[in-house]
Scaffold this motif. Structure first.
Motif, PDB file in Angstrom:
ATOM      1  N   VAL A   1       3.223  -6.218   0.978  1.00  0.00           N
ATOM      2  CA  VAL A   1       1.895  -5.683   0.678  1.00  0.00           C
ATOM      3  C   VAL A   1       1.115  -6.682  -0.162  1.00  0.00           C
ATOM      4  CG1 VAL A   1       0.632  -3.887  -0.579  1.00  0.00           C
ATOM      5  CG2 VAL A   1       2.532  -3.262   0.923  1.00  0.00           C
ATOM      6  N   THR A   2       1.765  -7.299  -1.132  1.00  0.00           N
ATOM      7  CA  THR A   2       1.086  -8.279  -1.992  1.00  0.00           C
ATOM      8  C   THR A   2       0.524  -9.424  -1.164  1.00  0.00           C
ATOM      9  OG1 THR A   2       2.390  -7.702  -3.927  1.00  0.00           O
ATOM     10  CG2 THR A   2       1.406  -9.897  -3.908  1.00  0.00           C
TER      11      THR A   2
ATOM     12  N   VAL B   1      -4.523   1.267  -1.346  1.00  0.00           N
ATOM     13  CA  VAL B   1      -3.649   0.130  -1.627  1.00  0.00           C
ATOM     14  C   VAL B   1      -3.741  -0.247  -3.097  1.00  0.00           C
ATOM     15  CG1 VAL B   1      -3.216  -2.326  -1.162  1.00  0.00           C
ATOM     16  CG2 VAL B   1      -3.647  -0.760   0.738  1.00  0.00           C
ATOM     17  N   SER B   2      -4.938  -0.223  -3.650  1.00  0.00           N
ATOM     18  CA  SER B   2      -5.113  -0.534  -5.070  1.00  0.00           C
ATOM     19  C   SER B   2      -4.321   0.435  -5.945  1.00  0.00           C
ATOM     20  CB  SER B   2      -6.593  -0.493  -5.446  1.00  0.00           C
ATOM     21  OG  SER B   2      -7.285  -1.527  -4.815  1.00  0.00           O
ATOM     22  N   VAL B   3      -4.405   1.721  -5.624  1.00  0.00           N
ATOM     23  CA  VAL B   3      -3.651   2.727  -6.390  1.00  0.00           C
ATOM     24  C   VAL B   3      -2.151   2.506  -6.214  1.00  0.00           C
ATOM     25  CG1 VAL B   3      -3.128   5.200  -6.548  1.00  0.00           C
ATOM     26  CG2 VAL B   3      -5.512   4.434  -6.364  1.00  0.00           C
ATOM     27  N   TRP B   4      -1.722   2.246  -4.992  1.00  0.00           N
ATOM     28  CA  TRP B   4      -0.303   2.008  -4.694  1.00  0.00           C
ATOM     29  C   TRP B   4       0.228   0.854  -5.541  1.00  0.00           C
ATOM     30  CZ3 TRP B   4       2.687  -1.940  -2.646  1.00  0.00           C
ATOM     31  CH2 TRP B   4       3.927  -1.591  -2.098  1.00  0.00           C
ATOM     32  N   ARG B   5      -0.538  -0.230  -5.594  1.00  0.00           N
ATOM     33  CA  ARG B   5      -0.110  -1.407  -6.369  1.00  0.00           C
ATOM     34  C   ARG B   5      -0.095  -1.088  -7.865  1.00  0.00           C
ATOM     35  NH1 ARG B   5      -0.366  -6.618  -4.769  1.00  0.00           N
ATOM     36  NH2 ARG B   5      -1.595  -7.111  -6.595  1.00  0.00           N
ATOM     37  N   LYS B   6      -1.103  -0.400  -8.335  1.00  0.00           N
ATOM     38  CA  LYS B   6      -1.187  -0.050  -9.751  1.00  0.00           C
ATOM     39  C   LYS B   6      -0.042   0.876 -10.165  1.00  0.00           C
ATOM     40  CE  LYS B   6      -4.065   2.785 -12.477  1.00  0.00           C
ATOM     41  NZ  LYS B   6      -5.212   3.623 -12.471  1.00  0.00           N
TER      42      LYS B   6
ATOM     43  N   ARG C   1       3.900   3.606  -5.568  1.00  0.00           N
ATOM     44  CA  ARG C   1       3.932   5.064  -5.390  1.00  0.00           C
ATOM     45  C   ARG C   1       2.532   5.581  -5.083  1.00  0.00           C
ATOM     46  NH1 ARG C   1       7.606   4.084  -9.289  1.00  0.00           N
ATOM     47  NH2 ARG C   1       6.187   4.238 -11.046  1.00  0.00           N
ATOM     48  N   LEU C   2       2.503   6.588  -4.221  1.00  0.00           N
ATOM     49  CA  LEU C   2       1.247   7.256  -3.884  1.00  0.00           C
ATOM     50  C   LEU C   2       1.478   8.756  -3.824  1.00  0.00           C
ATOM     51  CD1 LEU C   2      -0.457   5.360  -0.913  1.00  0.00           C
ATOM     52  CD2 LEU C   2      -1.245   5.519  -3.270  1.00  0.00           C
ATOM     53  N   ASP C   3       0.419   9.489  -4.112  1.00  0.00           N
ATOM     54  CA  ASP C   3       0.487  10.939  -3.938  1.00  0.00           C
ATOM     55  C   ASP C   3       0.378  11.267  -2.450  1.00  0.00           C
ATOM     56  OD1 ASP C   3      -2.561  11.705  -3.349  1.00  0.00           O
ATOM     57  OD2 ASP C   3      -2.506  10.129  -4.896  1.00  0.00           O
ATOM     58  N   ALA C   4       0.732  12.494  -2.112  1.00  0.00           N
ATOM     59  CA  ALA C   4       0.765  12.917  -0.707  1.00  0.00           C
ATOM     60  C   ALA C   4      -0.605  12.822  -0.046  1.00  0.00           C
ATOM     61  CB  ALA C   4       1.306  14.340  -0.606  1.00  0.00           C
ATOM     62  N   GLY C   5      -1.663  13.112  -0.787  1.00  0.00           N
ATOM     63  CA  GLY C   5      -3.004  13.047  -0.218  1.00  0.00           C
ATOM     64  C   GLY C   5      -3.381  11.645   0.215  1.00  0.00           C
TER      65      GLY C   5
ATOM     66  N   ALA D   1      -2.098  -0.269   5.653  1.00  0.00           N
ATOM     67  CA  ALA D   1      -2.063   1.204   5.621  1.00  0.00           C
ATOM     68  C   ALA D   1      -0.653   1.716   5.901  1.00  0.00           C
ATOM     69  CB  ALA D   1      -3.051   1.771   6.633  1.00  0.00           C
ATOM     70  N   GLU D   2      -0.007   1.150   6.903  1.00  0.00           N
ATOM     71  CA  GLU D   2       1.340   1.601   7.268  1.00  0.00           C
ATOM     72  C   GLU D   2       2.349   1.321   6.155  1.00  0.00           C
ATOM     73  OE1 GLU D   2       0.896   0.956  12.092  1.00  0.00           O
ATOM     74  OE2 GLU D   2       1.828  -0.607  10.874  1.00  0.00           O
ATOM     75  N   LEU D   3       2.309   0.125   5.613  1.00  0.00           N
ATOM     76  CA  LEU D   3       3.277  -0.246   4.564  1.00  0.00           C
ATOM     77  C   LEU D   3       3.110   0.590   3.308  1.00  0.00           C
ATOM     78  CD1 LEU D   3       3.387  -4.141   4.791  1.00  0.00           C
ATOM     79  CD2 LEU D   3       5.308  -2.575   5.126  1.00  0.00           C
ATOM     80  N   THR D   4       1.873   0.818   2.901  1.00  0.00           N
ATOM     81  CA  THR D   4       1.674   1.563   1.657  1.00  0.00           C
ATOM     82  C   THR D   4       1.866   3.055   1.845  1.00  0.00           C
ATOM     83  OG1 THR D   4      -0.714   1.480   2.029  1.00  0.00           O
ATOM     84  CG2 THR D   4       0.218  -0.159   0.542  1.00  0.00           C
ATOM     85  N   ALA D   5       1.746   3.549   3.073  1.00  0.00           N
ATOM     86  CA  ALA D   5       1.998   4.970   3.333  1.00  0.00           C
ATOM     87  C   ALA D   5       3.489   5.273   3.427  1.00  0.00           C
ATOM     88  CB  ALA D   5       1.305   5.410   4.605  1.00  0.00           C
ATOM     89  N   ALA D   6       4.301   4.243   3.725  1.00  0.00           N
ATOM     90  CA  ALA D   6       5.746   4.433   3.893  1.00  0.00           C
ATOM     91  C   ALA D   6       6.411   4.754   2.546  1.00  0.00           C
ATOM     92  CB  ALA D   6       6.375   3.175   4.500  1.00  0.00           C
ATOM     93  N   HIS D   7       7.415   5.571   2.591  1.00  0.00           N
ATOM     94  CA  HIS D   7       8.146   5.905   1.350  1.00  0.00           C
ATOM     95  C   HIS D   7       9.082   4.791   0.972  1.00  0.00           C
ATOM     96  CE1 HIS D   7       6.442   9.800   1.393  1.00  0.00           C
ATOM     97  NE2 HIS D   7       7.158  10.243   2.388  1.00  0.00           N
TER      98      HIS D   7
END
Length: 102
Positions: A11-12, A48-53, A57-61, A96-102
């Motif tokens: 992702v980076t 992606v910004s939130v995921w990196r920060k 991790r991302l919330d379900a929404g 999108a795919e990488l950051t959505a993946a668990h």
């Protein structure tokens, strides 16, 4: 659960490429398959910004938002023939795919 180190590295790299890539001018006004690429780009970038920060991790929404954006890009891709536009959209979809993946 946070992203794996391999996932975070991927992702980076993609994110760094994305940040310096100019937005394809034609896609500012063209909506391939009815897809507003400008809105998708902004939505994915925010997630992606939130995921990196948040350390991968991302919330379900936001995960749902990313998966929706990736599906929308899938609809648009067959109608895009310009090499630069394709490269831009494929990178955006992969982010999108990488950051959505668990």
């Amino acid at each position: 659960m946070g992203g794996t180190s391999e996932q975070q590295n991927a992702v980076t790299l993609l994110w760094q490429e994305h940040l310096v890539a100019p937005f394809p001018p034609r896609l500012r006004t063209a909506d391939p398959a009815g897809v507003d690429v400008v809105l998708l780009d902004a939505g994915i970038a925010g997630c992606v910004s939130v995921w990196r920060k948040n350390g991968g991790r991302l919330d379900a929404g936001r995960q749902r938002t990313l998966l929706h954006c990736a599906r929308e890009l899938e609809r648009a891709l067959p109608l895009v023939t310009d090499a630069e536009e394709l490269r831009y959209l494929l990178r955006l979809r992969r982010l999108a795919e990488l950051t959505a993946a668990h």
